[in-house]
Design a protein around this motif. Structure first.
Motif, short mmCIF file in Angstrom:
data_model
loop_
_atom_site.label_atom_id
_atom_site.label_comp_id
_atom_site.label_asym_id
_atom_site.label_seq_id
_atom_site.Cartn_x
_atom_site.Cartn_y
_atom_site.Cartn_z
N VAL A 56 -46.80 4.06 -34.87
CA VAL A 56 -47.17 3.00 -35.93
C VAL A 56 -47.52 1.82 -35.33
CG1 VAL A 56 -46.45 2.04 -38.32
CG2 VAL A 56 -46.12 4.61 -37.73
N ALA A 57 -46.27 1.19 -34.57
CA ALA A 57 -46.45 -0.14 -34.09
C ALA A 57 -47.68 -0.37 -33.25
CB ALA A 57 -45.24 -0.50 -33.34
N ASP A 58 -47.77 0.68 -32.25
CA ASP A 58 -49.06 0.79 -31.33
C ASP A 58 -50.53 0.61 -32.29
OD1 ASP A 58 -47.57 0.83 -29.23
OD2 ASP A 58 -47.91 3.00 -28.68
N SER A 59 -50.41 1.50 -33.33
CA SER A 59 -51.75 1.55 -34.21
C SER A 59 -51.69 0.04 -35.05
CB SER A 59 -51.50 2.54 -35.27
OG SER A 59 -52.38 2.54 -36.16
N ARG A 60 -50.75 -0.53 -35.19
CA ARG A 60 -51.10 -1.65 -36.17
C ARG A 60 -51.40 -3.03 -35.03
NH1 ARG A 60 -45.51 -1.78 -39.91
NH2 ARG A 60 -46.52 -0.43 -41.49
N ALA A 61 -50.80 -2.66 -33.90
CA ALA A 61 -51.03 -3.78 -32.95
C ALA A 61 -52.64 -3.76 -32.29
CB ALA A 61 -50.01 -3.78 -31.69
N SER A 62 -53.21 -2.29 -32.50
CA SER A 62 -54.42 -2.26 -31.90
C SER A 62 -55.73 -2.78 -32.86
CB SER A 62 -55.02 -0.68 -31.69
OG SER A 62 -54.83 -0.12 -33.00
#
Length: 88
Positions: A56-62
């Protein structure tokens, strides 16, 4: 085929019998085999809570994606078809 005897609380036994009467399964053995197949498939794709949080964190950061809805749906259908092949 091997035989295994298990003990279940009455509510679980009744649940299985209800599924059989509904026509979802031919027998208690059929029901248990389906549970084992699903568990094996799930464990092959299982994520820990920390891994999910990282995803989720990676998705938001992308940021915002560039793929069209058609591309996303096509990918979802491909993944679902692959998952169905694993279950069979």
């Amino acid at each position: 085929m091997a035989t295994m005897t298990i003990s279940l609380p009455d509510p679980m036994k009744e649940w299985i019998e209800t599924q059989i009467r509904a026509g979802d399964y031919a027998s208690a053995s059929d029901y248990v085999r389906d549970l084992v197949r699903r568990d094996r498939a799930r464990r092959g794709q299982e994520f820990t809570l920390e891994e999910l949080r990282q995803l989720v964190a990676d998705s938001r950061a992308s940021g915002v994606g560039s793929r069209s809805m058609d591309d996303l749906f096509a990918e979802a259908e491909r993944l679902a078809a692959a998952r169905d092949r694993v279950r069979d």
